[in-house]
Motif scaffolding. Structure first.
Motif, PDB file in Angstrom:
ATOM      1  N   ARG A   1       2.204   1.681  -3.481  1.00  0.00           N
ATOM      2  CA  ARG A   1       1.171   2.183  -4.401  1.00  0.00           C
ATOM      3  C   ARG A   1       0.914   3.669  -4.187  1.00  0.00           C
ATOM      4  NH1 ARG A   1      -1.200  -3.072  -3.926  1.00  0.00           N
ATOM      5  NH2 ARG A   1      -2.259  -2.474  -2.013  1.00  0.00           N
ATOM      6  N   ASP A   2       1.063   4.127  -2.950  1.00  0.00           N
ATOM      7  CA  ASP A   2       0.804   5.524  -2.622  1.00  0.00           C
ATOM      8  C   ASP A   2       1.997   6.421  -2.939  1.00  0.00           C
ATOM      9  OD1 ASP A   2      -1.252   7.304  -1.223  1.00  0.00           O
ATOM     10  OD2 ASP A   2       0.564   7.760  -0.085  1.00  0.00           O
TER      11      ASP A   2
ATOM     12  N   GLU B   1       0.833  -1.208   0.000  1.00  0.00           N
ATOM     13  CA  GLU B   1       0.000   0.000   0.000  1.00  0.00           C
ATOM     14  C   GLU B   1       0.867   1.257   0.000  1.00  0.00           C
ATOM     15  OE1 GLU B   1      -3.729   1.638  -0.373  1.00  0.00           O
ATOM     16  OE2 GLU B   1      -3.236  -0.500  -0.290  1.00  0.00           O
ATOM     17  N   ILE B   2       1.927   1.233   0.775  1.00  0.00           N
ATOM     18  CA  ILE B   2       2.864   2.362   0.820  1.00  0.00           C
ATOM     19  C   ILE B   2       3.488   2.578  -0.562  1.00  0.00           C
ATOM     20  CG2 ILE B   2       5.127   3.072   1.724  1.00  0.00           C
ATOM     21  CD1 ILE B   2       4.249   1.772   4.409  1.00  0.00           C
TER      22      ILE B   2
ATOM     23  N   TYR C   1       5.075   6.161  -1.600  1.00  0.00           N
ATOM     24  CA  TYR C   1       5.946   6.314  -0.423  1.00  0.00           C
ATOM     25  C   TYR C   1       5.714   7.639   0.307  1.00  0.00           C
ATOM     26  CZ  TYR C   1       8.320   2.663  -3.090  1.00  0.00           C
ATOM     27  OH  TYR C   1       8.595   1.531  -3.817  1.00  0.00           O
ATOM     28  N   HIS C   2       4.478   8.094   0.330  1.00  0.00           N
ATOM     29  CA  HIS C   2       4.169   9.362   1.004  1.00  0.00           C
ATOM     30  C   HIS C   2       3.950   9.122   2.504  1.00  0.00           C
ATOM     31  CE1 HIS C   2       2.761  10.968  -3.141  1.00  0.00           C
ATOM     32  NE2 HIS C   2       4.026  11.295  -2.901  1.00  0.00           N
TER      33      HIS C   2
ATOM     34  N   GLN D   1       1.967  11.294   6.846  1.00  0.00           N
ATOM     35  CA  GLN D   1       0.835  10.455   7.212  1.00  0.00           C
ATOM     36  C   GLN D   1       1.315   9.035   7.483  1.00  0.00           C
ATOM     37  OE1 GLN D   1      -1.786   9.936   3.832  1.00  0.00           O
ATOM     38  NE2 GLN D   1      -0.088   9.499   2.444  1.00  0.00           N
TER      39      GLN D   1
ATOM     40  N   ILE E   1       0.279   5.427   6.459  1.00  0.00           N
ATOM     41  CA  ILE E   1      -0.549   4.702   5.504  1.00  0.00           C
ATOM     42  C   ILE E   1      -0.938   3.363   6.125  1.00  0.00           C
ATOM     43  CG2 ILE E   1      -0.598   3.632   3.216  1.00  0.00           C
ATOM     44  CD1 ILE E   1       1.435   5.802   2.350  1.00  0.00           C
TER      45      ILE E   1
END
Length: 291
Positions: free
Chosen positions: A263-264, A260-261, A266-267, A271, A273
């Motif tokens: 896919r996002d 998930e990180i 690495y933002h 926040q 995730i």
């Protein structure tokens, strides 16, 4: 007893199992779903172990004054000794006394090692290189996973050899997910030499500066954590797979969170995730039942 030597939580009259459940695994948390995969008879002990780790973690990471943190850790050192002597006073150590039974003496050295690992957070906020960081990962992650594994393993004496690498790997994944929060509290677990290699500074992390260099750094960190988890799972003895449903669920949840990180983008600096509770439930349930 002077105020600073009071137990971190001293509502001693509460039911210790309920206290451990609230501390370690509130509904919706990853720990909640991982612990529910364990055999019912082992869940109280495992929950107490998770609660103890959370107590240690809060002591060092949620205390702004290192002197107070050291005083609280000293209290816990005394409390672990009291647990070994049969006179625990805190709900978590009372739960451990009840559920470990005659195993308290055998667990005592590992509990000391775990506490000493968290004490490193009061001494060190940066790590020069990966071998330096590995000491922390082994003391905290490896020791904890070995305690969890021994609680239900068919062959407890052999558990550390295969459980510690998984705990080490799970810590790597946790550090990726918690990078932004840790940086805001002055702790950066990415080794200095690796940050230099990717041309990322501590100020970049603290100031939440995203860049292509940061993306490449995180791709490396995430890849290492993923590979370590997969290797540790592959090394899990076939005869222990059913006994280690909680650790296997934790591993599956960590891998899904890393995905998930990724896919996002690495933002993770501004926040945390996380997976939704329903995804956690499904991932943990499925992982625990895979052969």
């Amino acid at each position: 007893m002077p105020p600073l030597l009071q137990p971190p939580h001293h509502s001693i009259q509460v039911n210790f199992d309920e206290y451990c459940q609230q501390k370690a695994a509130p509904p919706g948390s990853s720990s909640y779903y991982a612990l529910r995969q364990a055999p019912a008879g082992r869940q109280p002990l495992l929950t107490a172990l998770f609660a103890l780790r959370r107590e240690f973690e809060e002591t060092v990471k949620e205390t702004s004054d290192p002197a107070i943190g050291r005083t609280k850790l000293a209290w816990w050192q005394n409390e672990i000794a009291a647990l070994a002597a049969g006179t625990p006073s805190h709900p978590v150590s009372k739960a451990l006394a009840a559920h470990l039974g005659g195993g308290v003496e055998a667990a005592y050295p590992a509990l000391q090692t775990l506490l000493a690992g968290f004490e490193m957070d009061l001494d060190q906020a940066r790590y020069l290189d990966y071998p330096n960081l590995r000491r922390y990962l082994q003391s905290v992650g490896g020791t904890f996973a070995a305690l969890v594994a021994r609680a239900s393993a068919q062959h407890p004496a052999e558990a550390e050899a295969w459980a510690a690498p998984l705990g080490h790997a799970l810590m790597l994944a946790q550090l990726v997910a918690e990078l932004g929060n840790d940086a805001r509290h002055g702790r950066i677990y990415i080794p200095i030499d690796e940050m230099q290699r990717f041309n990322v500074t501590a100020a970049d992390l603290i100031n939440r500066k995203y860049s292509e260099a940061f993306t490449e750094l995180m791709r490396f960190q995430t890849g290492r954590a993923r590979a370590a988890i997969q290797a540790a799972l592959a090394a899990l003895p076939a005869g222990e797979r059913r006994t280690q449903r909680t650790l296997r669920a934790q591993a599956a949840l960590a891998l899904a969170q890393l995905d998930e990180i990724e896919r996002d983008g690495y933002h993770v600096l501004h926040q945390r995730i996380a997976l939704t509770p329903i995804r956690k439930l499904w991932i943990a349930w499925r992982a625990a039942r895979q052969r």
